[in-house]
Design an enzyme around this catalytic site. Structure first.
Site, PDB file in Angstrom:
ATOM      1  N   LEU A   2       0.820  -1.215   0.000  1.00 25.26           N
ATOM      2  CA  LEU A   2       0.000   0.000   0.000  1.00 25.26           C
ATOM      3  C   LEU A   2       0.852   1.264   0.000  1.00 25.26           C
ATOM      4  CD1 LEU A   2      -2.773  -1.044   2.579  1.00 25.26           C
ATOM      5  CD2 LEU A   2      -2.705  -1.414   0.104  1.00 25.26           C
ATOM      6  N   GLU A   4       0.539   5.856  -0.888  1.00 25.80           N
ATOM      7  CA  GLU A   4      -0.378   6.980  -0.627  1.00 25.80           C
ATOM      8  C   GLU A   4      -1.626   6.922  -1.521  1.00 25.80           C
ATOM      9  OE1 GLU A   4      -0.291   9.188   1.896  1.00 25.80           O
ATOM     10  OE2 GLU A   4       1.504   8.135   2.587  1.00 25.80           O
ATOM     11  N   HIS A  27      -3.255   4.166  -2.466  1.00 27.61           N
ATOM     12  CA  HIS A  27      -4.194   3.265  -1.778  1.00 27.61           C
ATOM     13  C   HIS A  27      -4.771   3.944  -0.537  1.00 27.61           C
ATOM     14  CE1 HIS A  27      -1.441   0.123  -3.660  1.00 27.61           C
ATOM     15  NE2 HIS A  27      -2.621  -0.203  -4.139  1.00 27.61           N
ATOM     16  N   ASP A  47      -5.819   3.141 -12.759  1.00 22.07           N
ATOM     17  CA  ASP A  47      -6.159   1.980 -13.588  1.00 22.07           C
ATOM     18  C   ASP A  47      -7.473   2.301 -14.288  1.00 22.07           C
ATOM     19  OD1 ASP A  47      -4.062  -0.072 -12.809  1.00 22.07           O
ATOM     20  OD2 ASP A  47      -4.787   0.584 -10.870  1.00 22.07           O
TER      21      ASP A  47
HETATM   22  O1  PAF Z   1      -6.086  -2.636  -8.959  1.00 22.24           O
HETATM   23  C1  PAF Z   1      -5.689  -3.655  -8.340  1.00 22.24           C
HETATM   24  O2  PAF Z   1      -4.860  -3.584  -7.425  1.00 22.24           O
HETATM   25  C2  PAF Z   1      -6.246  -5.011  -8.713  1.00 22.24           C
HETATM   26  O3  PAF Z   1      -6.434  -5.125 -10.075  1.00 22.24           O
HETATM   27  C3  PAF Z   1      -7.541  -5.364  -7.939  1.00 22.24           C
HETATM   28  C4  PAF Z   1      -8.687  -4.436  -8.319  1.00 22.24           C
HETATM   29  C5  PAF Z   1      -7.285  -5.296  -6.447  1.00 22.24           C
HETATM   30  C6  PAF Z   1      -7.981  -6.785  -8.290  1.00 22.24           C
HETATM   31  O4  PAF Z   1      -7.014  -7.720  -7.933  1.00 22.24           O
END
Ligand code: PAF
Length: 286
Positions: free
Chosen positions: A35, A37, A39, A157
């Site tokens: 993790l 910043e 996240h 993403d």
């Molecule tokens: O974005 C991510 O870290 C991954 O693709 C997820 C959404 C946790 C699925 O494993």
């Protein structure tokens, strides 16, 4: 109270059932751990809305393609506990692979959630064949396990976010998806768990990726609309040591490529610095 770490689906469900006795809002922040910043901003957003915030930490094997970094993907659960807790998480759900996929050795036997081919045969999905099938399958499993009211996903993403929002609509999954802004280092580099792989020298090269998307934004603001010209601007700003995988201009509502950009256009890029694949994007708002 310190964050609770749960490894078993059954145990997590029991705790959620207890919590559901009062009307409570439950949030899920799906992550693969390590993790940062970015996240933490998702977790903080989730906990500002929900009464109970669950962060899943699971490096999902079925979203990695052969030859990708599944084995070396950083696994840092101890540090993740502190990061998640400081951002406001109540529970970390960190299942093992066998807990999530008891039959993974018979992969062909697994029921998968598969997004439409025309939306995955572009951008990240083009080089990462099957990646989004793995993402949608694990996210659906997590939604079924937690049954959250809301779930937070990062805009870094951007293709993943688009496909998850579509999946939730198409499959009537009762969860509200909260998109959260991409977080950058002060120098502009988009935060990613994969930045950990970069040497200092590679970091300098990687910085040209954000430089490139910012240059495109500035050119757009200066009045350039044709994607061909904006593409060339982006390319001119990319370090010679960075290998471009794609630089696309797509409509944010359809993900179809556009020839002339407007305020609904996403400019998205993937590039490799050595063997590290990085992504970045920017919405070309005025
Ligand atoms: O974005 C991510 O870290 C991954 O693709 C997820 C959404 C946790 C699925 O494993």
């Amino acid at each position: 109270m310190s964050v609770l770490v749960i490894n078993e689906i059954k145990k997590l469900r029991e705790i959620i059932k207890e919590n559901r006795k009062e009307p409570k809002t439950i949030a899920l922040v799906p992550t693969m751990g390590c993790l940062h910043e970015g996240h933490k901003s998702l977790i903080a957003k989730a906990s500002s809305i929900a009464d109970l915030t669950i962060v899943s930490v699971f490096v999902n094997p079925i979203q990695f393609c052969p030859g990708e970094d599944y084995d070396r993907y950083p696994r840092t659960l101890e540090a993740d506990k502190d990061a998640a807790q400081s951002a406001g998480a109540d529970i970390i759900f960190a299942p093992s692979v066998s807990e999530m996929y008891p039959n993974l050795q018979k992969f062909s036997d697994l029921t998968m959630v598969v997004p439409p081919y025309e939306l995955t045969d572009i951008m990240c999905g083009k080089s990462r064949v099957g990646h989004f099938d793995g993402v949608e399958t694990v996210v659906t499993k997590l939604f079924n396990i937690v049954q959250p009211d809301i779930a937070c996903f990062g805009m870094k993403d951007i293709q993943q976010l688009f496909l998850i929002k579509k999946m939730v609509r198409d499959l009537n999954i009762p969860v509200e998806i909260i998109p959260c802004p991409l977080v950058r280092e002060k120098n502009g580099l988009a935060l990613s768990s994969r930045n950990k792989y970069l040497s200092d020298e590679d970091k300098v090269k990687a910085l040209s990726i954000s430089r490139s998307v910012f240059a495109i934004r500035d050119a757009y603001k200066a009045g350039i609309k044709e994607t061909k010209k904006l593409f060339d601007t982006g390319l001119a700003n990319l370090d010679k040591g960075v290998e471009l995988e794609y630089l696309e201009f797509v409509d944010e509502n359809t993900f179809k490529p556009v020839e002339s950009v407007n305020q609904d256009t996403i400019c998205a890029m993937a590039a490799r610095v050595g063997n590290v694949r990085l992504i970045d994007n920017i919405i070309l708002e005025v």
